[in-house]
Design an enzyme around this catalytic site. Structure first.
Site, short mmCIF file in Angstrom:
data_model
loop_
_atom_site.label_atom_id
_atom_site.label_comp_id
_atom_site.label_asym_id
_atom_site.label_seq_id
_atom_site.Cartn_x
_atom_site.Cartn_y
_atom_site.Cartn_z
N GLU A 281 -2.98 -2.51 -8.84
CA GLU A 281 -1.76 -1.75 -9.15
C GLU A 281 -1.84 -1.08 -10.52
O GLU A 281 -0.81 -0.75 -11.12
CB GLU A 281 -0.54 -2.69 -9.11
CG GLU A 281 -0.57 -3.83 -10.10
CD GLU A 281 -1.21 -5.10 -9.56
OE1 GLU A 281 -0.87 -6.18 -10.06
OE2 GLU A 281 -2.04 -5.02 -8.63
N ASP B 55 0.82 -1.21 0.00
CA ASP B 55 0.00 0.00 0.00
C ASP B 55 0.85 1.26 0.00
O ASP B 55 0.52 2.25 -0.66
CB ASP B 55 -0.92 0.01 1.23
CG ASP B 55 -2.04 -1.02 1.13
OD1 ASP B 55 -2.25 -1.57 0.03
OD2 ASP B 55 -2.71 -1.27 2.15
#
Length: 535
Positions: A456, A423
């Site tokens: 992503e 993250d």
């Protein structure tokens, strides 16, 4: 076992004086409203009606009863109704200089805003609720108000919450309030896990377990889940499973007071069993969790269960199913977050009938278009903006470009360093994308922007940018990502990106993104860490 009800609460006998009698009744309801006690809302409504019938001298008693009803409405998820009532009572209390009633209004509003996700406003109300409550107020209320402040500080990410919890715990000991002592310990341990302070959470959780035994109180699945989460955070998975197992008893699982039918607890146990390698046992409890989510409409837990299903498929070696489930998780997570923010915006709009309502509504509308992890725009904003830019009355053809960005081998980062590091990488990449957005000023149709597609994968929408210029900008971005100092997060593991760039034509948003996606995967096939364009 503790026993609390509005029937056997032991109300004092105030004789025939309506003021004394109704004041005593509403005070008892205020003390009980902290817990799930059947009949409180109905009792509060009757007290309010009786107080109103007695005339204006009992107005404050009537409004105190209305606040109890508003707090119960909040517990049922009726935030708009609860907020309108609490705001109106707060205004009356301010105009008539009634600090106790202001404190009680702020107490209810703190919880409403906390549950709506506005931790800053919740904290303002929680502070006011404590500041306005006199030292001679009932001890139960002083505990409840201080606990709400501690909870709000913790959910706001403030480590000073621990000091508040310690003070509140001391007050429960001073008063001999066993039921509230257990609530304080549970909330304190839970907040410490949210703050990532698992070593600090452990002795609190152990105290919760010991004091529950001292009081003869069986730990419900919510508190067992708190204990399990602490042990998971410490890597003590076998101990976590042992703590959680009693919660599988039907009488505990089906009587969960958290409004989730035990589904959240089952999800925690499924994670523990998967990580211990008990894949069959994990599948059993996960299937039960999913069934309860479907039966009771628990959308938020169902979305999180998809993530656990993806992890379980991967652990079983079924990587195709894991990938499919992982994509569904991200898609449904984005949908859930947008729906939640829209619901919050509607609740705030209903609470306020002034310019404040419009300000809050605009704020939540903006939040509904943002990815909570990175702060970039989300897929919903992408869809809305591309329709505006490419649809009738939009931009001329070939006056905009898009760059689809996907981090290379990102799973390696998550698998090696954990999701917290993953993250952090996503947030830094988001900052690099945002820095790459041209400052093209205000436009009627909207300007260039960066967004997170999910996982992503990111997108740059570049207005008034021809494909060759967009490709040059994408190359600068690719270089910035590859050359960034990642060592503090990923050590020797590199972070790179592949990018597909194309210009907008007279086409649908789906067709435009499809071409960008094809170019992105061509970049992957050619070796990754590169920009591919059809310009």
């Amino acid at each position: 076992m503790f026993s609390l009800s509005v029937v056997d609460a032991g109300l004092p006998d105030p004789g025939d004086d309506p003021l004394r009698r109704l004041t005593a009744q509403v005070a008892e309801l205020e003390a009980l409203s902290r817990f799930t006690v059947e009949g409180i809302a109905e009792r509060a409504e009757r007290v309010a009606a009786e107080a109103e019938a007695e005339g204006p001298e009992l107005t404050e008693v009537r409004l105190r009863a209305r606040l109890v009803g508003a707090d119960m409405a909040r517990c049922r998820g009726e935030h708009a109704e609860a907020g309108r009532s609490a705001q109106a009572i707060s205004r009356w209390a301010v105009e008539n200089e009634r600090p106790f009633l202001r404190a009680r209004s702020a107490y209810v509003l703190a919880s409403i805003f906390q549950e709506l996700g506005d931790s800053a406003t919740a904290l303002e109300h929680a502070i006011e609720a404590v500041d306005l409550l006199d030292d001679d107020a009932p001890a139960e209320l002083r505990i409840d108000h201080s606990l709400r402040l501690a909870d709000t500080l913790g959910q706001h990410g403030d480590a000073s919450a621990s000091l508040r919890y310690a003070d509140v715990l001391a007050l429960t000991h001073e008063r001999g309030d066993a039921r509230r002592e257990l609530v304080v310990l549970n909330n304190w341990a839970y907040i410490e896990t949210l703050l990532g302070r698992f070593d600090e959470a452990l002795p609190i959780a152990q105290q919760l377990e010991a004091r529950s035994a001292d009081f003869g109180e069986t730990l419900g699945v919510g508190r067992l889940d708190t204990l399990g989460r602490v042990l998971i955070g410490l890597g003590r998975l076998e101990d976590a499973e042992a703590v959680l197992l009693p919660g599988l008893a039907p009488e505990l699982l089906d009587s969960s007071t958290d409004g989730d039918a035990g589904a959240d607890f089952l999800l925690t146990l499924a994670e523990v069993r998967r990580r211990l390698g008990d894949l069959h046992g994990a599948r059993q409890v996960l299937d039960d969790c999913v069934a309860r989510c479907e039966r009771h409409g628990l959308t938020a837990i169902r979305v999180r269960a998809r993530q656990e299903q993806a992890e379980l498929h991967a652990a079983q070696g079924d990587h195709r199913a894991a990938f499919t489930e992982h994509k569904l998780f991200h898609e449904q997570l984005v949908e859930l977050q947008s729906a939640q923010r829209d619901a919050r915006a509607r609740a705030v709009q209903a609470m306020y009938e002034t310019s404040e309502a419009r300000r809050q509504s605009r704020r939540y509308r903006e939040l509904s278009l943002r990815d909570p992890l990175t702060g970039l725009y989300n897929r919903r904003h992408i869809d809305e903006q591309l329709i505006r830019l490419l649809g009738p009355g939009g931009l001329p053809a070939a006056s905009a470009s898009v760059a689809l960005v996907d981090l290379d081998h990102f799973k390696r980062v998550n698998d090696t360093f954990g999701h917290d590091v993953g993250d952090a990488v996503l947030r830094r990449v988001a900052g690099l994308l945002q820095a790459a957005v041209p400052a093209d000023g205000a436009r009627a149709l909207g300007g260039s922007f960066a967004a997170r597609m999910g996982g992503e994968e990111f997108l740059l929408v570049l207005v008034d940018t021809a494909p060759p210029d967009a490709a040059a900008l994408a190359e600068e971005l690719r270089t910035a990502i590859a050359g960034h100092a990642w060592e503090d997060l990923t050590g020797a593991v590199p972070v790179t990106a592949s990018i597909g760039v194309t210009g907008a034509a007279d086409e649908t948003p789906a067709a435009l993104l499809g071409r960008a996606d094809a170019l992105l995967y061509r970049a992957k096939a050619q070796g990754r860490d590169r920009v591919v364009t059809d310009a």
